[in-house]
Motif scaffolding. Structure first.
Motif: not given
Ligand code: URA
Length: 481
Positions: A61-76
């Motif tokens: 499955f693929t996820v939108p790029r916006a989610f990856i960017e959001l997740a990279d910040l939220v994880a911190l």
């Protein structure tokens, strides 16, 4: 229940791998528990997913790029719910592909709030890290900073410091992680204890002097200042120690600035100057003394700069000073006070003169241009560099000051002053530390303008340039003596 064990609080790669495997394996958010145990590696140990392999053998499955960017910040973010929240969003994206566009969704809103807090923490870290100079056992210089970020942004912001201080070996120590740069490679290691960071060094005083000099009491807004520089960061900021005192004294300093402004010449002198200006052409008048000259500057209409200025600012100092210092033009505070070099650049000049052993009260301090050239930006008056025409016509006043004072040495501070004194542009780096013979028997010494030092963004470059500036002033003072 699937229990995910992440290697560390910032194990974003581990979260991604596990999340991918769980979603591919059809494990719903309510059946997952995200933990950090610091042991590393075994993400889904002991679970059905773990036995199936953490990469997930199910459908891709693929996820939108916006989610990856959001997740990279939220994880911190420091919140314990962050990994579960992200997994829930990832899960829902499978059947709600436009989920992130729904600004009213509570989970989307929450994720954006966390991401925003992390971005702000990174911004504050870039602004408030302060390095202290240290030497290792081999005697090599290393700059070390202790910092406590609001969220776990140390590794995220490290590339910023590498780009900014590429030639400086540095370490940033935080409770979460430490990053070390040796001018070639960046290494991230686990968090440290504040006791491992040095507290004081020679640069501290420099930072404090710099901060005190750029602090304008008339523009003080305590609320806005504390919002921009929250108290949690004060502990590690050398300049923070000054804040309570600067705030306490701001009212008095503003009152003093207002009391100074504008300074008016004696009526007797004004009348004399007016008479002289009626009697003959303005240019032909040689003013007899510095007091007359200062009064005449108030009536100068040789160019248009007088229109927007509060007043003209003539040079000041002993009438027979051996040393003359020439700046560019009065700044905002000089224009209000009617005296040269009393604002931030003046405070830096005073400090440098004191370190050079050249007492300011024995120097004649003036400017190439006598009126403040600026443009209005809202309520702020922003400095504008005078053009060659303005410098050339204003030279009439500078030449008159030179004739009256007859200094042995004239120091030009910055490019505009050099243009006015030498009549041609001078390359500052190549011309400094030399005595340049001038037509009026004085020797010219070229150096930087203190405002240039104030504007240098890099602490290391600033400290170096300041050292050169002090050297140049000491050189000029020894020539004059
Ligand atoms: N900068 C200058 O060049 N001169 C001043 O008097 C103040 C700031």
């Amino acid at each position: 229940m699937e229990v995910v064990r992440l290697a560390s609080e910032t194990d974003v790669a581990g979260w991604r791998r596990a999340a991918r495997a769980l979603r591919a394996g059809g494990v719903a958010p309510e059946q997952t528990l995200w933990t950090v145990d610091g042991s590393g590696g075994d993400l889904l140990a002991g679970s059905a997913m773990g036995e199936g392999g953490p990469t997930g053998a199910g459908q891709a499955f693929t996820v939108p790029r916006a989610f990856i960017e959001l997740a990279d910040l939220v994880a911190l973010h420091r919140s314990d719910e962050r990994f579960a929240l992200l997994y829930s969003l990832l899960w829902r994206l499978g059947h709600e592909p436009r989920l992130l566009e729904d600004a009213s969704d509570p989970q989307v809103q929450r994720a954006h709030r966390l991401a925003k807090a992390v971005s702000l923490a990174a911004h504050k870290m870039k602004a408030f890290v302060r390095f202290r100079q240290t030497r290792d056992e081999a005697g090599d210089e290393r700059y070390v900073a202790w910092f406590e970020p609001a969220h776990r942004v140390t590794e995220l912001t490290a590339p910023f410091f590498v780009a900014r201080f590429a030639n400086m070996a540095f370490s940033i120590l935080t409770p979460d992680a430490c990053v070390h740069w040796d001018t070639e490679a960046l290494v991230a290691l686990p968090g440290a204890d504040p006791a491992e960071a040095p507290r004081e060094d020679a640069l501290e005083d420099y930072w404090r002097a710099y901060y005190a000099s750029i602090f304008n009491p008339a523009r003080l807004k305590v609320g806005a200042m504390q919002k921009e520089m929250p108290k949690r960061y004060w502990r590690n900021l050398p300049e923070a120690r000054l804040i309570p005192e600067l705030i306490a004294k701001a009212e008095g300093r503003t009152a003093a600035m207002v009391a100074h402004a504008p300074s008016t010449p004696a009526r007797r002198v004004v009348r004399q100057v007016e008479r002289k200006m009626r009697d003959a052409s303005f240019e032909a008048q040689a003013m007899n003394n510095l007091e007359e000259l200062a009064a005449a500057v108030q009536m100068c209409r040789r160019c248009d700069l007088w229109r927007d200025a509060t007043q003209g600012v003539a040079g000041e100092g002993p009438g027979r000073a051996k040393l003359m210092l020439v700046g560019e033009q009065p700044g905002d505070q000089e224009d209000l006070a009617g005296h040269p070099f009393v604002g931030p650049a003046g405070q830096m000049l005073d400090k440098a003169l004191a370190e050079a052993g050249a007492p300011r009260d024995q120097a004649f301090v003036t400017n190439a241009v006598k009126h403040f050239k600026h443009e209005l930006r809202g309520k702020r008056r922003l400095h504008k560099t005078p053009n060659t025409g303005e410098v050339t016509v204003c030279r009439w006043w500078l030449d008159a000051e030179r004739r009256l004072v007859r200094p042995r040495v004239i120091v030009t501070l910055g490019a505009t002053a050099a243009l006015a004194v030498f009549g041609k542009p001078m390359a500052i780096g190549a011309s400094r530390q030399k005595a340049h013979q001038l037509a009026d028997q004085a020797q010219g010494v070229v150096t930087y303008h203190p405002s240039y030092l104030l504007r240098l963004p890099d602490a290391d470059a600033k400290a170096k340039a300041y050292g050169l500036f002090v050297e140049d002033l000491a050189f000029a003072w020894s020539l004059a003596a």
